[in-house]
Write an enzyme that holds these catalytic residues in place. Structure first.
Site, short mmCIF file in Angstrom:
data_model
loop_
_atom_site.label_atom_id
_atom_site.label_comp_id
_atom_site.label_asym_id
_atom_site.label_seq_id
_atom_site.Cartn_x
_atom_site.Cartn_y
_atom_site.Cartn_z
CD GLU A 52 -7.56 -19.60 -29.62
OE1 GLU A 52 -6.44 -19.56 -29.45
OE2 GLU A 52 -8.65 -20.15 -29.02
CB CYS A 208 0.59 -28.53 -16.62
SG CYS A 208 1.89 -29.68 -17.17
CB CYS A 215 2.75 -32.08 -9.66
SG CYS A 215 3.78 -31.73 -11.13
#
Ligand code: SF4
Length: 408
Positions: A52, A208, A215
């Protein structure tokens, strides 16, 4: 109403669709493999934490190699706690935002020395007790490694949630960010929180996406109000979706920048204009001498242990005022070098090589590069930073920034 998830059945359906898609389509990434196969939750937390931190502001493709080398060198928190900052900077060289590596190592030391080697296990404690661990990283570690049902909000999640619920106010404003955190915490799947959070981020990273979202392939398109608005060409008239844009809603696009039908779903999210980066000019001098085996050697000095590029090595560099002519720059640099080296240096001794531009997140940096051949060693002011002579090969293996590699 249009910005809320207030139907429990819809939330359940969204969770199911997203997790089913993630199980089928997720990318295979080294930190995911580690987190999925490591039985010890603390080791899992360390593996997630490193990934992360590396992934902040950095592309997955760039991180992979660094991550693998890091985990090979320091497979546990305890191993990292014993590393020197020099080793950390060396491995981090080229990844950018160098303070991340430094803070990661400081936090590892803190866990070992002050927390008896035990990682905090909730998002709240991770954020409170570990330096450099913010709300997002804490949520990711707690949900993926310890199964805490807590949400995460990063750039990808912001984009997905803003589109799902037509949030068009400035997505970097505290009010919108708070709203998104509440939404992420409400949506997170209670039995698979880590997978759910990763799925939401994966959706933002692969489907996205910012400019041309896919989509048609999206597993949550039936829950997406931006998509609905695009298809209808106007605010949705369904009973539970009201257009609240007229009443000064703090989450709708501002009245001055209404929905633009040419943008479709990419009307969301919106951000306030970015602040212009600061412009900085620096004179950099590559001091070069013949080494013992005939190969040239270069003098590098260590930067201070705090601030930009802390602890990294660089060619001797001095700040320049804006708007100086080349001749004047050369004179300023010669004066600096003379004081620093304690021996005469004239402007004529310096050869102008060219300029190197490097963009940091908030600084537009220009290095004005000169070279200066010297004989033998130079005696530097003992109060100045540590320095050493290196060959080109040693230079490339040192903890130097990408900008300095460009300079060389
Ligand atoms: Fe994003 Fe399109 Fe999916 Fe909506 S339907 S969440 S805009 S990819």
């Amino acid at each position: 109403a249009q910005h809320l998830f207030n139907d429990p059945a819809e939330i359940e359906a969204l969770r199911g669709n997203l997790l089913a898609w993630y199980d089928k389509c997720k990318r295979s990434l080294p930190w995911r493999t580690l987190a999925a196969t490591e039985p010890d939750p603390d080791r899992r937390a360390y593996a997630v934490w490193v990934s992360e931190v590396m992934l902040q502001q950095t592309q997955v493709a760039t991180v992979m190699d660094y991550y693998n080398r890091w985990m090979q060198k320091w497979p546990t928190l305890q191993a990292l706690a014993q590393a020197s900052l020099e080793e950390v900077n060396k491995l981090w060289a080229g990844l950018g935002y160098y303070s991340r590596g430094k803070r990661l190592q400081e936090a590892a030391r803190k866990v070992v020395s002050e927390l008896a080697g035990q990682m905090p296990r909730t998002a709240e404690d991770l954020q409170k007790l570990l330096p450099g661990v913010g709300r997002y990283t804490a949520g990711a570690i707690a949900s993926i490694s310890y199964g805490q049902a807590t949400g995460v909000v990063d750039g990808n999640v912001i984009r997905v949630l803003c589109r799902l619920r037509c949030i068009g106010a400035d997505s970097s404003s505290p009010a919108v960010i708070d709203w998104l955190w509440d939404m992420a915490n409400a949506l997170v799947d209670r039995s698979r929180p880590g997978d759910f959070n990763q799925a939401l981020m994966e959706l933002g990273a692969t489907v996205c996406v910012p400019k041309a979202p896919l989509c048609r392939d999206c597993p949550v398109k039936q829950h997406c109000r931006a998509q609905l608005r695009k298809l209808l060409g106007k605010p949705a008239p369904v009973p539970d979706v009201e257009d609240c844009g007229l009443g000064g809603c703090p989450l709708c696009p501002p009245a001055t920048e209404p929905w633009d039908s040419s943008l479709g779903v990419t009307n969301f999210p919106r951000k306030a204009a970015k602040k212009q980066p600061r412009t900085v000019r620096t004179a950099t001098c590559v001091l070069e001498r013949g080494g013992c085996h005939g190969a040239p050697e270069y003098l590098i000095v260590q930067r201070p242990s705090t601030g930009l590029l802390a602890g990294l090595w660089e060619f001797p560099s001095f700040p320049l005022a804006q708007g100086l002519q080349e001749e004047k720059q050369r004179k300023v640099l010669a004066d600096h070098l003379q004081t620093w080296m304690g021996q005469p240096v004239t402007a004529e001794d310096l050869q102008f090589i060219g300029e190197v531009i490097h963009i940091f997140s908030h600084i537009h940096q220009t290095y004005v590069v000169y070279s200066l051949p010297v004989d033998g060693d130079v005696t530097l002011d003992p109060a100045s930073s540590p320095s050493r002579w290196v060959t080109e090969e040693e230079f490339c293996a040192s903890a130097v920034s990408t900008a300095m590699k460009k300079v060389l």
